[in-house]
Motif scaffolding. Structure first.
Motif, mmCIF file in Angstrom:
data_model
loop_
_atom_site.group_PDB
_atom_site.id
_atom_site.type_symbol
_atom_site.label_atom_id
_atom_site.label_comp_id
_atom_site.label_asym_id
_atom_site.label_seq_id
_atom_site.Cartn_x
_atom_site.Cartn_y
_atom_site.Cartn_z
ATOM 1 N N TRP A 642 -3.345 -20.008 1.028
ATOM 2 C CA TRP A 642 -2.385 -20.913 0.389
ATOM 3 C C TRP A 642 -3.002 -21.632 -0.822
ATOM 4 O O TRP A 642 -2.305 -21.959 -1.771
ATOM 5 N N ALA A 643 -4.301 -21.901 -0.787
ATOM 6 C CA ALA A 643 -4.909 -22.723 -1.839
ATOM 7 C C ALA A 643 -4.850 -22.083 -3.224
ATOM 8 O O ALA A 643 -4.522 -22.769 -4.207
ATOM 9 N N PRO A 644 -5.151 -20.779 -3.387
ATOM 10 C CA PRO A 644 -5.022 -20.212 -4.735
ATOM 11 C C PRO A 644 -3.578 -20.211 -5.232
ATOM 12 O O PRO A 644 -3.348 -20.266 -6.449
ATOM 13 N N LEU A 645 -2.621 -20.145 -4.314
ATOM 14 C CA LEU A 645 -1.219 -20.207 -4.745
ATOM 15 C C LEU A 645 -0.936 -21.557 -5.386
ATOM 16 O O LEU A 645 -0.275 -21.649 -6.433
ATOM 17 N N GLU A 646 -1.439 -22.629 -4.785
ATOM 18 C CA GLU A 646 -1.212 -23.949 -5.373
ATOM 19 C C GLU A 646 -1.980 -24.095 -6.686
ATOM 20 O O GLU A 646 -1.520 -24.811 -7.591
ATOM 21 N N ALA A 647 -3.105 -23.432 -6.805
ATOM 22 C CA ALA A 647 -3.846 -23.466 -8.067
ATOM 23 C C ALA A 647 -3.091 -22.748 -9.179
ATOM 24 O O ALA A 647 -3.348 -22.980 -10.355
ATOM 25 N N ILE A 648 -2.138 -21.885 -8.808
ATOM 26 C CA ILE A 648 -1.292 -21.224 -9.806
ATOM 27 C C ILE A 648 -0.219 -22.174 -10.303
ATOM 28 O O ILE A 648 -0.071 -22.391 -11.519
ATOM 29 N N PHE A 649 0.543 -22.768 -9.379
ATOM 30 C CA PHE A 649 1.734 -23.500 -9.843
ATOM 31 C C PHE A 649 1.544 -25.012 -9.926
ATOM 32 O O PHE A 649 2.444 -25.714 -10.383
ATOM 33 N N ARG A 650 0.413 -25.533 -9.522
ATOM 34 C CA ARG A 650 0.170 -26.964 -9.701
ATOM 35 C C ARG A 650 -0.793 -27.148 -10.882
ATOM 36 O O ARG A 650 -2.000 -27.262 -10.711
ATOM 37 N N GLY A 651 -0.230 -27.122 -12.057
ATOM 38 C CA GLY A 651 -1.025 -27.342 -13.256
ATOM 39 C C GLY A 651 -1.627 -26.107 -13.859
ATOM 40 O O GLY A 651 -2.337 -26.188 -14.854
ATOM 41 N N GLY A 652 -1.377 -24.938 -13.250
ATOM 42 C CA GLY A 652 -1.843 -23.707 -13.856
ATOM 43 C C GLY A 652 -3.347 -23.575 -13.919
ATOM 44 O O GLY A 652 -3.888 -23.046 -14.899
ATOM 45 N N VAL A 653 -4.071 -24.034 -12.887
ATOM 46 C CA VAL A 653 -5.520 -23.855 -12.853
ATOM 47 C C VAL A 653 -5.862 -22.372 -12.876
ATOM 48 O O VAL A 653 -6.828 -21.950 -13.510
ATOM 49 N N LEU A 654 -5.080 -21.566 -12.169
ATOM 50 C CA LEU A 654 -5.198 -20.110 -12.260
ATOM 51 C C LEU A 654 -4.039 -19.579 -13.088
ATOM 52 O O LEU A 654 -2.882 -19.933 -12.837
ATOM 53 N N ASN A 655 -4.340 -18.729 -14.042
ATOM 54 C CA ASN A 655 -3.316 -18.134 -14.902
ATOM 55 C C ASN A 655 -2.720 -16.907 -14.220
ATOM 56 O O ASN A 655 -3.427 -16.106 -13.621
ATOM 57 N N CYS A 656 -1.409 -16.760 -14.311
ATOM 58 C CA CYS A 656 -0.721 -15.665 -13.627
ATOM 59 C C CYS A 656 -1.253 -14.293 -14.022
ATOM 60 O O CYS A 656 -1.216 -13.354 -13.210
ATOM 61 N N ALA A 657 -1.718 -14.157 -15.243
ATOM 62 C CA ALA A 657 -2.148 -12.849 -15.729
ATOM 63 C C ALA A 657 -3.554 -12.484 -15.282
ATOM 64 O O ALA A 657 -3.961 -11.324 -15.399
ATOM 65 N N GLU A 658 -4.295 -13.449 -14.756
ATOM 66 C CA GLU A 658 -5.686 -13.144 -14.434
ATOM 67 C C GLU A 658 -5.801 -12.412 -13.099
ATOM 68 O O GLU A 658 -4.898 -12.425 -12.260
ATOM 69 N N GLU A 659 -6.943 -11.830 -12.911
ATOM 70 C CA GLU A 659 -7.206 -10.935 -11.783
ATOM 71 C C GLU A 659 -6.994 -11.618 -10.436
ATOM 72 O O GLU A 659 -6.359 -11.059 -9.523
ATOM 73 N N LEU A 660 -7.492 -12.833 -10.272
ATOM 74 C CA LEU A 660 -7.424 -13.512 -8.978
ATOM 75 C C LEU A 660 -5.984 -13.868 -8.623
ATOM 76 O O LEU A 660 -5.549 -13.670 -7.479
ATOM 77 N N ALA A 661 -5.223 -14.409 -9.585
ATOM 78 C CA ALA A 661 -3.844 -14.796 -9.300
ATOM 79 C C ALA A 661 -3.000 -13.583 -8.951
ATOM 80 O O ALA A 661 -2.293 -13.554 -7.928
ATOM 81 N N ALA A 662 -3.059 -12.562 -9.799
ATOM 82 C CA ALA A 662 -2.255 -11.363 -9.553
ATOM 83 C C ALA A 662 -2.685 -10.663 -8.266
ATOM 84 O O ALA A 662 -1.853 -10.184 -7.486
ATOM 85 N N GLY A 663 -3.995 -10.622 -8.021
ATOM 86 C CA GLY A 663 -4.490 -9.953 -6.830
ATOM 87 C C GLY A 663 -4.104 -10.676 -5.562
ATOM 88 O O GLY A 663 -3.720 -10.050 -4.558
#
Length: 865
Positions: A642-663
């Motif tokens: 769940w934590a990387p998902l929140e890093a995606i949509f809470r302030g965009g710490v992870l970018n959707c296009a990057e390897e970790l988010a998409a993976g």
């Protein structure tokens, strides 16, 4: 209007001439086999639940968890009844209707809480002088002690992931002899629950309730206590030992004696010295005994068909007595269960009390009495039809819950949405005089930092900014002088501090209250400094796996024990980036630059660790195990993700296009069963419905509308027929097991948040607010309406109305946002669903995918089909 009925009508099979797809259907096809739902009042001290049979459910303890030790139901002598259906009379009113049937007979049971003429005047207050802090969880008749014992050993106070804390009034600086009594009825073996007993002025003592005796064996432990801090309050506490596999604690009874009293633990245990004690305190009954007035629950059962002998069936460990003259059950000598007609006789068998009513009775009214003070005045059953009218009036007119801020055209979804608004406020509570959103009514009846973020956001999304602020300010009291937030115990959860930082910044933006945040900015900076100092501890050893990250701590959510783990890293990054934006909003560029530099350095450490620790799943998708430097092969990739998902949509710490988010999203999408991700939490081979809210929001953030909508409807179809969720459950092909609490109010908050995100998506980093990004084309049928009324956003209040004409040939979008100077950024209206539904520009020409304009003022778009 009931949830079951509307889930099968209004939107099933609706088609339009352009070939619009059929709407997803909410029919509760994956509802858990066993569930509980709240019928209590908002902020109620008495968290009354009903089960899947329509029975009233009470007395929850620290094992078995979320299992009522007392149930009250109706039946028929010599007939078996099965449940035909269950529904609310209306989602806004917790009047549950359960239909039962047996050979030649049908029974309609209506279960509800009676509403006093003045509420919350009946809330509980301390009366003995003894203070119970941080919640009053307790259970009656939990234990069945062996041997001769004081009767208080049957009941227990308990705490989940937190200590039990009492403060006892004494002369300032005085010394006392203290006896603490415990009796374990649940853990089958030694070593499964280890308690640390603490009395102010005495050395703490580690106690395993099972080491010194058999199950249900009572024990007394003596201490020489002293009011060391001279505040006139002697502190008595029970903590979980750091070595305890179960972090949930209990205490049955305590005694306070003069310092010079001659005591023996055995005499205290037998109850021989209780009358000599300065204070004799049976634990676990605080709410019952502190209630200012009785709280009443009721069942109204109507029988049709054959002439039968109705029964009231009570399954309980409580020591009840049958008052034959009044035809009622008493507890502690006070009225407990009354009926009209009165019971004629009682039979007992295998833990059940069966109260026989006159043969041929067609309607039975049952009333339960809670709260010892004044309970004798509740000695008759009122007219329950009139009581139902009072309940309807209260919930519709007097409770003032924020039902009317958001409207979607799927009637089943709207009903589910409203049922969960109600559930969120039913499970909320007043703790230590302060409002507190809580995850559940039994196991998780307390404060959890991560859950409260979603609950406060849900309240704010619904326009209830006053409650959101009250709860935020309550949570702030758990921050220590060093900046760290500690709620969970005994293990430290390092993301609690960044959660508070995020919550303070998020609330102030939604409330558009920079002044409030500026006043409390020192709490934000103290928290950030604690994160910085915690990370600095990891820099002492460059060979440590968590070098440059965060110290080992407790993750939760499917990951057991203390580990070097990534959830605290993700959340520290989220909080720091959120605080940078908040500092710039306040005009504090110095703080913004300082924390941005820290973020950049921290992010670089995370990137290096990611490259070292990343792994591929069986499908070749990259992901990051939640444990740092995890090399095990037994853990499934999706566990705790769940934590990387929140890093995606809470302030965009992870970018959707990057390897970790998409993976990460791909790993989860490849693990679906019944539309939900399997094996993400604690339950092996189970699904965790509100986990998938985060997956749905992350997909929406990354532009995957169809997957977000699919998650929404899969989550909805895992609700009970009464519209709430258990925390985790097995899919149908695995089993019937459930874990966690129900009616789960965190699930309610998550669901409210997901629906709101489908309509309003705030991209603060990009200076955009997107509207209608998650609308499915199936919602755009004839006469459909989507509406938001003055809902808070990061840039101010927003109103929105989408309406399709009655003939389906035209549609309009109207948006109103406040004018600000300068305008904060772009307003984006997503129109893909309208294009897919066959709409074009009103005067011809295809619709664009998006409409873009400045925030502030009125927007009107018109379309034709």
């Amino acid at each position: 209007m009931c949830l079951n009925h509307t889930s099968r009508v209004l939107l099933i099979g609706i088609m339009v001439t352009n070939g619009l797809a059929q709407s997803p259907v909410i029919d509760y096809r994956y509802a858990p086999a066993n569930h509980l739902n709240a019928i209590c009042l908002p902020d109620d001290w008495q968290k009354t639940l009903i089960n899947e049979k329509g029975e009233l459910a009470y007395d929850f303890g620290p094992g078995p968890y979320a299992k009522p030790l007392t149930t009250i139901g109706v039946g028929v002598a010599d007939r078996e009844l099965t449940v035909i259906k269950q529904q609310w009379e209306h989602p806004r009113v917790p009047l549950a209707q359960t239909e039962l049937a047996g050979e030649g007979i049908r029974v309609q049971v209506e279960s509800f809480a009676l509403v006093p003429e003045s509420w919350p005047a009946g809330q509980a207050q301390e009366t003995t002088g003894v203070q119970r802090r941080n919640g009053r969880n307790g259970v009656v008749a939990w234990a069945t002690p062996v041997s001769v014992h004081d009767p208080a050993f049957r009941n227990a106070a308990w705490g989940v992931n937190r200590p039990i804390q009492y403060r006892v009034p004494v002369a300032a600086g005085s010394t006392k002899q203290v006896a603490l009594g415990i009796c374990e009825p649940y853990k089958p073996r030694p070593g499964m629950r280890v308690l640390e007993l603490r009395v102010e002025g005495a050395a703490p003592r580690l106690v395993d309730p099972r080491t010194a005796g058999e199950l249900n064996q009572p024990h007394v432990f003596l201490f020489n206590g002293r009011d060391e801090n001279q505040d006139g309050l002697l502190a008595l506490e029970v903590h979980a030992a750091l070595t305890s596999p179960d972090p949930n604690v209990f205490l049955n009874v305590f005694w306070i004696f003069p310092a010079e009293a001659a005591l023996s633990a055995e005499a205290v245990l037998r109850g021989e010295l209780s009358a000599q004690a300065e204070i004799y305190y049976p634990c676990g009954r605080e709410n019952e005994e502190a209630a200012l007035a009785p709280r009443l629950d009721a069942m109204l059962a109507t029988f049709s068909g054959d002439t039968v002998t109705p029964e009231i069936i009570v399954r309980t460990n409580r020591e009840l007595t049958f008052d034959a003259a009044a035809g009622m059950l008493r507890w502690n000598g006070q009225p407990y269960l009354l009926s009209r007609p009165a019971a004629l006789r009682l039979t007992q068998e295998k833990g059940s009390w069966r109260l026989a009513l006159p043969r041929g009775t067609r309607q039975v009214a049952v009333m339960m009495v809670h709260g010892q003070r004044g309970s004798e005045s509740s000695n008759r059953v009122p007219d329950l039809r009139l009581a139902q009218q009072r309940s309807r009036k209260f919930w519709r007119q007097e409770a003032h819950l924020p039902f009317d801020r958001l409207r979607v055209p799927d009637a089943a979804l709207q009903n589910l949405f409203e049922a969960n608004i109600r559930n969120l406020y039913q499970i909320r509570e007043v703790v230590d005089g302060r409002l507190q959103f809580q995850p559940g009514p039994s196991v998780y009846r307390g404060l959890w930092m991560h859950d409260v973020v979603y609950a406060i956001e849900a309240a704010a999304f619904l326009g209830d900014l006053a409650a959101a602020r009250a709860v935020v300010e309550n949570v702030m009291r758990f921050q220590g002088s060093d900046g760290q937030v500690r709620v969970m115990a005994p293990h430290a959860m390092h993301r609690e501090t960044p959660l508070l930082i995020y919550l303070m910044c998020r609330y102030s933006r939604l409330a558009n209250d920079a002044g409030w945040l500026r006043t409390h900015w020192p709490a934000v900076t103290r928290g950030l400094e604690w994160i910085q100092s915690a990370r600095a501890q990891t820099l002492a050893d460059s060979t440590a796996t968590y070098f440059g990250l965060m110290p080992p701590g407790f993750t939760d959510g499917g990951i057991a024990g203390v580990n070097a783990e990534y959830s605290s890293v993700y959340w520290s990054l989220i909080a720091t980036r959120t605080a940078v934006a908040a500092a710039r909003w306040l005009g504090d560029e110095a703080d913004a630059q300082k924390w941005q530099a820290f973020f950049d350095n921290f992010m670089a450490s995370f990137r290096r660790a990611y490259e070292r620790d990343k792994r591929r799943d069986a499908h070749g998708h990259w992901y990051l195990p939640m444990r740092i430097a995890d090399t095990t092969k037994s853990e499934v990739p999706q566990r705790g993700q769940w934590a990387p998902l929140e890093a995606i949509f809470r302030g965009g710490v992870l970018n959707c296009a990057e390897e970790l988010a998409a993976g990460t999203l791909a790993v989860l999408d490849d693990s679906l069963k019944q539309g939900l991700t399997v094996n993400t939490g604690w339950l092996q081979n189970g699904v965790w419905p509100f986990f998938d809210v985060q997956r749905g929001i992350a997909h929406l953030w990354c532009g995957n509308r169809e997957r977000a909508v699919a998650a929404l409807y899969a989550i909805a179809n895992h609700a009970s027929p009464l519209g709430t969720w258990v925390e985790e459950q097995h899919p149908r092909d695995v089993g019937r097991r459930t874990t966690g609490d129900a009616s789960n109010a965190t699930a309610s908050a998550f669901f409210i948040g997901l629906v709101r995100h489908l309509l309003v998506l705030e991209r603060e980093q990009e200076q955009e607010i997107e509207l209608l990004a998650g609308v499915p084309p199936a919602w755009l049928f004839s006469n459909a309406t989507i509406e938001l009324k003055e809902v808070p956003t990061a840039w101010g209040m927003l109103s929105l109305r989408v309406h399709v004409s009655p003939d389906g040939r035209s549609a309009g979008i109207a948006v109103s946002t406040p004018r600000t100077s300068p305008a904060p950024g772009e307003l984006v209206i997503r129109l893909e669903a309208f294009k897919e539904a066959g709409f074009t520009m009103k005067r011809g020409g295809s619709l664009p995918d998006t409409w873009r304009g400045k925030w502030g003022g009125e927007v009107k778009l018109e379309m034709a089909r």
